[in-house]
Design an enzyme around this catalytic site. Structure first.
Site: not given
Length: 616
Positions: A303, A307, A529
Site C-alpha cells: 500500500e 501511494d 487505494s
C-alpha cells in the site's frame, strides 16, 4: 468553583486512594453509548486489568457550528470569503471547549485520582494513561478481549457510562466500543502476467491514449495522457505540496520507488529520496529496502509503495510528505507502555492539527465499514477533519473496494444482523472528498473484477466502493444531485441504504492494474487505494497552477466540485457497484453524479481553468 490549591489537594488525596470504590460522583452514572461488535469480531475472556491503555476523551467543542460555517464559506467559490482559510489559532478559538466543560471533566478525573497525560492545543481532547481495571471503574464497564476473523485482538467493551452531569460535556471516550480495523483499500498485488484484460475492454480510438495505455499494466505516462497533465510544467514552489498517510505498519520503500521512477519518470528519481517522513505515535520509518522478514513474513508496504509511486509518478516536482502513524499489530505491551489502541485516524489528525503548516492535499487509502465505529467517535474524527479543511487542505479518502459491502458481509451490527448495504468510514465524512475507481480508457467505467482463483490463490471480488452514510446526513452541497439519483432508482434497494445520508464517492480515477514496484520486483495492484493517491497528485498540480498565480490552494474541495468544478471531470456512465451477494449488482453508474464514480475522472486543463489558474 473550588480553588486551584484545594483541587491539587483533592487530587493528591484521591491519587493515594486511587479509585477507591464507590466512585464519588456529583450525579449517578448512566450509560452514555452502546455499540455492538460487528460479526467479524468474536468476544473472548475478560481483558487483562493490569494492561495500560491510552484513553482519549473528546470534550464537547465550544463552537463547532461556527467552525463549520467558516469551512463552507471559505470553500464556496460564490462566497466573498472564498479561499480565505483560517489559521491554527482561529480554528482553536472555535473548537476550544467552554470553561464549564473543561472544569467539570477535570474535576471528575481528579476526584478519581486521574491526572491527564496530555491535551491538544485546542484543549478539546484530554489523554490519560490508565490500567484497564481503573478505566472499568471510571466508566462503569467491563472490557473483554475480542478477536477479529483475521486474528487481530483488541480489548473493548460494548457500552460505557458517565456521571449524568457529564453527558453533555463529553462527546466520546475511546478506546471503549470502537472496533476499528483500518484496512488498506487495496484489492491485491499480482504479478503482471496474472492481470487479465476486462471483458468489456475496447481499444482506445485516440491514438495518443492507445499508444501509451495498456489495460493490464497502467503507467504514469498513461495517466498523464488520459487526464491531460502531460506538458504541464509544475513550478513546485515551496507552497506546492502533497502528502499521504500510512497505517498498520506500512512504510514507503525508497529503493522500490527509485526503481519505479527510473523506469517510468526518470526526471523524478530524486523524489524517491527527498520525500519527508514523519513518525506519529511510534509509526515506522525507514530508508533502506524491505528486510527479509518484512517481505516474506509480514508482506508489508504494498500500500505505502503504491501511494508514493502513484503520487510521484504524476505530480513531480511537487514536494511529498509521508506520515506513518503507529497502531499496528503485533504490539507487545508492557505495563508502562499504553497498549496500542489502533485508532489511527484520530491520532494522525490531532498530531497534524498541532503543526504550523501541512500539505495542501493529503491522500488516505484506508477505511472500514462505518458500523465498526460508534457514531459519537466517527462524528468527532470527522469534526477534526473539518478543522484541516478550513485551514486550506484537501483531504482525499478512498471509497473502498467492496462495492456496496462485500461478498457475504452485508449485515448490520444492530444485534439483529439485518441484511443491508454497508457504508464506509472515513469516506462517509461530509468534510472529505471520496475517490472511487475506474478501469478501461474509452470509455472508462467503474472498476470491477469478479472473484476468481489464480494458480490456487483466491482473489476476492473487487468493486469500487459505493454508498450512503448511516451516520452523516446529506450535506447541502449534494442537494441538487443526490435526490435526483435516488429518485431514478424508482424504489430499487429501498431499505438497504439511507436515502438521506451523505452519498459517496465524489469523484474517481483509474484503479485497476497499476504498474508498481515492490521488494525490487515490478507487478500490478488494484484498488481505490490506487485512484486516491493518483487523484491527490492531480489536485496538487491544480493547486500548483493556482499558487503560481498568487491564488490560494483549493482547500476543502466538495463545495467547489458540486457547484462548478464538476464540469472539469469526464462523466462516467457505465458500470455498477457490486458486492453483498454473488450476483447482486448494487447501485448503477449513471449520467451525472452517481454513488459509484461520483462526477467522474479529472480533466486537468479544465480543472485549472475552472479554479481560475488559467492553464496554458
Amino acid at each position: 468553583m473550588r480553588s486551584f490549591a484545594s483541587l491539587l489537594l483533592s487530587a493528591a488525596f484521591a491519587a493515594s486512594a486511587v479509585l477507591a470504590n464507590p466512585i464519588r460522583a456529583r450525579s449517578p452514572y448512566s450509560v452514555k453509548e452502546t455499540h455492538f461488535a460487528p460479526r467479524e469480531w468474536k468476544k473472548l475472556d475478560r481483558a487483562d486489568g493490569e494492561s495500560v491503555i491510552q484513553l482519549q476523551i473528546g470534550l464537547k467543542q465550544g463552537n463547532f457550528d461556527e467552525l463549520e460555517r467558516h469551512l463552507y464559506e471559505v470553500s464556496d467559490p460564490s462566497h466573498a470569503r472564498y479561499g480565505k482559510h483560517l489559521t491554527a489559532e482561529e480554528v482553536n478559538d472555535c473548537v476550544k471547549p467552554k470553561e464549564e466543560t473543561t472544569n467539570q471533566v477535570l474535576e471528575w478525573l481528579r476526584e478519581n485520582g486521574v491526572e491527564p497525560a496530555g491535551t491538544t492545543s485546542a484543549q478539546d481532547w484530554i489523554i490519560v494513561h490508565l490500567p484497564i481495571k481503573d478505566v472499568e471503574r471510571l466508566l462503569d464497564t467491563e472490557y473483554h478481549n475480542y478477536r477479529h476473523d483475521d486474528g487481530h485482538m483488541v480489548a473493548r467493551t460494548t457500552h460505557w457510562s458517565l456521571p449524568r452531569h457529564l453527558h453533555r460535556h463529553i462527546d466520546t471516550i475511546q478506546p471503549t466500543n470502537s472496533f476499528f480495523r483500518a484496512a488498506a483499500q487495496k484489492a491485491d498485488w499480482v504479478v503482471t502476467d496474472e492481470a487479465e484484460e476486462p471483458a468489456s475492454y475496447q481499444t482506445p480510438s485516440d491514438p495518443a491514449v492507445a499508444k501509451v495505455c495498456n489495460v493490464t499494466s497502467v503507467t504514469p505516462e498513461c495517466f498523464a495522457t488520459l487526464y491531460k497533465t502531460k506538458g504541464y510544467k509544475a513550478k513546485g514552489g515551496p507552497k506546492s505540496s502533497v502528502g499521504f498517510t500510512n497505517y498498520l505498519g506500512e512504510i514507503p520503500i525508497r529503493p522500490d520507488t527509485k526503481l519505479f521512477l527510473q523506469k517510468y519518470r526518470p526526471e523524478a528519481v530524486s523524489s524517491a529520496y527527498s520525500f519527508k517522513q514523519y513518525s506519529i505515535d511510534g509509526g515506522p520509518v525507514q530508508d533502506g529496502p524491505l528486510t527479509y522478514n518484512q517481505s516474506t513474513v509480514e508482506g508489508i508496504s504494498n500500500e505505502a509503495n503504491l501511494d508514493v509511486q502513484a503520487i510521484s509518478g504524476i505530480s513531480w516536482p511537487i514536494k511529498i510528505t509521508s506520515y506513518s502513524t503507529g497502531g499496528s499489530p503485533p504490539f507487545i505491551p508492557d505495563l508502562s507502555t499504553p497498549t496500542n489502541t489502533n485508532e489511527p485516524y484520530l491520532a494522525w489528525v490531532n498530531w497534524l492539527l498541532e503543526q504550523k503548516s501541512f500539505p495542501k492535499v493529503i491522500s488516505t487509502s484506508y477505511g472500514e465499514p462505518e458500523q465498526s465505529i460508534p457514531p459519537s467517535y466517527a462524528k468527532r474524527v470527522c469534526a477534526q477533519f473539518a478543522q484541516v479543511g478550513v485551514r486550506g487542505t484537501s483531504l482525499l479518502f478512498s471509497s473502498g473496494d467492496r462495492g456496496v459491502g462485500g461478498t457475504g458481509k452485508c449485515f448490520s451490527n444492530d444485534g439483529k444482523n439485518t441484511f443491508k448495504f454497508l457504508g464506509d468510514f472515513p469516506v462517509s465524512c461530509p468534510y472529505v472528498t471520496g475517490v472511487g475507481a475506474t478501469m478501461n480508457f474509452e470509455p472508462e467505467e467503474s472498476a470491477y473484477r469478479a472473484a476468481r482463483n489464480v494458480s490456487g490463490v483466491f482473489r476476492d471480488l473487487y468493486s469500487s466502493g459505493s454508498g450512503f452514510s448511516d451516520y452523516f446526513p446529506r450535506p447541502k452541497y449534494q442537494n441538487k444531485v443526490v435526490p435526483a439519483y435516488v429518485k431514478s432508482l424508482k424504489g430499487q434497494y429501498d431499505g438497504l441504504y439511507n436515502k438521506a445520508g451523505r452519498g459517496y464517492p465524489d469523484i474517481s480515477a483509474q484503479g485497476l492494474y497499476f504498474a508498481y514496484f515492490w521488494n525490487g520486483t515490478e507487478g500490478v495492484i488494484s484498488g481505490t487505494s490506487a485512484s486516491t493517491p493518483l487523484t491527490s497528485g492531480i489536485i496538487a498540480l491544480v493547486n500548483d497552477a493556482l499558487i503560481a498565480k498568487g491564488k490560494p490552494a483549493l482547500g476543502f474541495l466538495n463545495p467547489w466540485i458540486y457547484s462548478k468544478g464538476y464540469k472539469g471531470f469526464t462523466d462516467i456512465t457505465k458500470g455498477f457497484a457490486y458486492g453483498c451477494t454473488a450476483d447482486n449488482k448494487g447501485f448503477p453508474v449513471q449520467e451525472g453524479w452517481d454513488p459509484v464514480t461520483g462526477f467522474g475522472t479529472p480533466i486537468f486543463p479544465e480543472l485549472v481553468k475552472l479554479a481560475g489558474g488559467h492553464h496554458h
